[in-house]
Scaffold this active site. Structure first.
Site, PDB file in Angstrom:
ATOM      1  N   THR A  10       0.811  -1.217   0.000  1.00  0.00           N
ATOM      2  CA  THR A  10       0.000   0.000   0.000  1.00  0.00           C
ATOM      3  C   THR A  10       0.848   1.272   0.000  1.00  0.00           C
ATOM      4  O   THR A  10       2.041   1.250   0.281  1.00  0.00           O
ATOM      5  CB  THR A  10      -0.920   0.034   1.236  1.00  0.00           C
ATOM      6  OG1 THR A  10      -0.130   0.135   2.420  1.00  0.00           O
ATOM      7  CG2 THR A  10      -1.800  -1.201   1.307  1.00  0.00           C
ATOM      8  N   ASP A  11       0.157   2.375  -0.287  1.00  0.00           N
ATOM      9  CA  ASP A  11       0.792   3.683  -0.169  1.00  0.00           C
ATOM     10  C   ASP A  11       0.610   4.183   1.266  1.00  0.00           C
ATOM     11  O   ASP A  11       0.117   3.451   2.126  1.00  0.00           O
ATOM     12  CB  ASP A  11       0.212   4.665  -1.193  1.00  0.00           C
ATOM     13  CG  ASP A  11      -1.285   4.921  -1.026  1.00  0.00           C
ATOM     14  OD1 ASP A  11      -1.857   4.614   0.056  1.00  0.00           O
ATOM     15  OD2 ASP A  11      -1.901   5.451  -1.972  1.00  0.00           O
ATOM     16  N   ALA A  12       0.983   5.418   1.531  1.00  0.00           N
ATOM     17  CA  ALA A  12       0.926   5.962   2.894  1.00  0.00           C
ATOM     18  C   ALA A  12      -0.493   6.028   3.447  1.00  0.00           C
ATOM     19  O   ALA A  12      -0.689   6.044   4.659  1.00  0.00           O
ATOM     20  CB  ALA A  12       1.559   7.352   2.925  1.00  0.00           C
ATOM     21  N   ILE A  15      -3.863   2.424   0.792  1.00  0.00           N
ATOM     22  CA  ILE A  15      -4.516   2.008  -0.455  1.00  0.00           C
ATOM     23  C   ILE A  15      -3.491   1.227  -1.284  1.00  0.00           C
ATOM     24  O   ILE A  15      -2.325   1.631  -1.384  1.00  0.00           O
ATOM     25  CB  ILE A  15      -4.998   3.241  -1.260  1.00  0.00           C
ATOM     26  CG1 ILE A  15      -5.940   4.109  -0.416  1.00  0.00           C
ATOM     27  CG2 ILE A  15      -5.627   2.833  -2.582  1.00  0.00           C
ATOM     28  CD1 ILE A  15      -7.224   3.430  -0.007  1.00  0.00           C
TER      29      ILE A  15
END
Length: 123
Positions: A10-12, A15
């Site tokens: 995921t991103d920060a 997501i």
């Protein structure tokens, strides 16, 4: 094939990063062979990606359990097209078609061997 979304996917914001959907689909294609007690590296050669089209429909999130479904769309002499869809329960999140080409160990495009043709026709 079931896949759990981990932090590394995921991103920060938690997501799933867009390129990881391709990794999930690659893993599912490998598991088609592994689940049949086979290797994706074949005696005559192996498949490589030639073209793909992807549609990002909804986002997966950290902790989700995803299901990657794979089906055969078309088979030619030296290539095949697969449809791969990623679901969270009954909700489709991602879909792609990918064209795979069979190449021999010299790196030349080659006819798909009969055993592999049967394998993919059974999907």
């Amino acid at each position: 094939m079931k896949i759990r979304v981990y932090y590394e996917d995921t991103d920060a914001g938690g997501i799933v990063y867009h390129s990881n959907y391709l990794n999930f689909c690659e893993r599912a294609r490998s598991h088609l062979f592994f689940d049949a007690g086979r290797s994706p590296i074949l005696e005559e050669g192996h498949f490589v990606a030639k073209h793909l089209e992807a549609d990002y429909i909804k986002s997966a999130k950290l902790g989700d359990v995803l299901d990657v479904k794979t089906s055969l769309v078309e088979m030619k002499n030296a290539s095949l097209t697969l449809l791969q869809q990623v679901y969270r329960e009954d909700e489709k999140l991602f879909e792609m078609t990918i064209v795979l080409v069979f190449i021999d160990f010299a790196g030349k495009m080659s006819k798909i061997p009969p055993m592999e043709r049967e394998f993919f026709l059974a999907l």
